[in-house]
Design an enzyme around this catalytic site. Structure first.
Site, PDB file in Angstrom:
ATOM      1  N   CYS A 176       0.826  -1.210   0.000  1.00  0.00           N
ATOM      2  CA  CYS A 176       0.000   0.000   0.000  1.00  0.00           C
ATOM      3  C   CYS A 176       0.864   1.266   0.000  1.00  0.00           C
ATOM      4  O   CYS A 176       1.507   1.566  -0.981  1.00  0.00           O
ATOM      5  CB  CYS A 176      -0.978  -0.054   1.166  1.00  0.00           C
ATOM      6  SG  CYS A 176      -2.360   1.093   0.978  1.00  0.00           S
ATOM      7  N   HIS A 177       0.894   2.037   1.094  1.00  0.00           N
ATOM      8  CA  HIS A 177       1.764   3.216   1.150  1.00  0.00           C
ATOM      9  C   HIS A 177       3.200   2.841   1.507  1.00  0.00           C
ATOM     10  O   HIS A 177       4.110   3.648   1.327  1.00  0.00           O
ATOM     11  CB  HIS A 177       1.240   4.222   2.182  1.00  0.00           C
ATOM     12  CG  HIS A 177       0.037   4.977   1.722  1.00  0.00           C
ATOM     13  ND1 HIS A 177      -1.247   4.505   1.925  1.00  0.00           N
ATOM     14  CD2 HIS A 177      -0.094   6.144   1.049  1.00  0.00           C
ATOM     15  CE1 HIS A 177      -2.111   5.369   1.407  1.00  0.00           C
ATOM     16  NE2 HIS A 177      -1.447   6.361   0.861  1.00  0.00           N
ATOM     17  N   GLU A 203      -5.634   7.282  -3.814  1.00  0.00           N
ATOM     18  CA  GLU A 203      -5.377   8.424  -2.928  1.00  0.00           C
ATOM     19  C   GLU A 203      -6.462   9.492  -3.119  1.00  0.00           C
ATOM     20  O   GLU A 203      -6.932  10.109  -2.154  1.00  0.00           O
ATOM     21  CB  GLU A 203      -3.992   9.018  -3.206  1.00  0.00           C
ATOM     22  CG  GLU A 203      -3.436   9.856  -2.067  1.00  0.00           C
ATOM     23  CD  GLU A 203      -3.084   9.024  -0.841  1.00  0.00           C
ATOM     24  OE1 GLU A 203      -3.919   8.984   0.094  1.00  0.00           O
ATOM     25  OE2 GLU A 203      -1.996   8.425  -0.803  1.00  0.00           O
TER      26      GLU A 203
END
Length: 224
Positions: free
Chosen positions: A133-134, A163
């Site tokens: 993910c991030h 996002e």
């Protein structure tokens, strides 16, 4: 089989006055994938102790089978409450490293020198490096032979459109997709919120929370 899971210690969502941290599913799913495979798990964070949980990941619509299992698991909660201080750990003591996301890592782990050093050591020594993910943002400042680690690698990570969907495009310090591309990675994605885990050599990255278990499973495959 010893696996190091690294979580963020950052809890401020930019200048919004809101909280952030790690995403519960992205910790819980890999934790149980590894645990059920018989791995010995160490959890660490830059500051040690209890890492901040992103409150959004604690809301009812973010719950999964794995987060429910975590809520019933007092032992896992104790592990989480007592994370090791990342800078005190050595790569030689582990067989693989895994980074869950949440927005927190964008602010601390991306530039954390102890984390960058560990990633470079794991990678150079042929050990699996996983991020979802991030968390692929933790790779951005890692270098191998003077070049960005991600350059020329197939990678996934939270997409610009995801996002946008969570309405944080103007809050985050950078967009994961843009930065991976800027450094010369071969960025891959599927439709928003669908599962994608990409393995290139011993680097494994995933697109979003739904991809957490898949990334962990790919790390296990690399460990044989």
């Amino acid at each position: 089989m010893k696996i190091l899971i690294v979580l963020t210690s950052h809890d401020k969502l930019g200048d919004t006055g809101k909280k952030t941290g790690f995403w519960l599913e992205e910790f819980a799913a890999p934790y149980y994938v590894f645990l059920d495979a018989g791995a010995e798990i160490t959890v660490a964070s830059p500051k040690g102790g209890q890492p901040p949980l992103d409150p959004k990941s604690d809301e009812p619509d973010s719950q999964t089978e794995m987060t429910e299992r975590f809520r019933r698991d007092k032992a896992a909660q104790q592990v989480l409450a007592n994370t090791k201080v990342l800078s005190e750990l050595k790569e030689a003591d582990y067989d693989a490293v895994f980074y869950p996301g949440g927005h927190g890592p964008l602010w601390d782990l991306t530039s954390d020198l102890a984390s960058i050093r560990l990633i470079e050591q794991f990678y150079k020594n042929g050990k699996p490096v996983g991020a979802v993910c991030h968390a692929p943002a933790v790779l951005l400042q890692a270098k191998i032979d003077g070049e960005p680690l991600v350059k020329g690698k197939r990678v996934a990570g939270f997409t610009n459109s995801e996002e946008e969907a969570v309405q944080l495009t103007s809050v985050v310090p950078f967009l994961v997709e843009n930065e991976l591309k800027r450094l010369g990675a071969h960025y891959e994605k599927v439709d928003d919120w669908q599962v994608l885990a990409v393995t290139d050599g011993h680097l494994v990255t995933g697109q979003n929370p739904a991809s957490s278990a898949a990334v962990a499973s790919e790390v296990l495959k690399l460990l044989g």
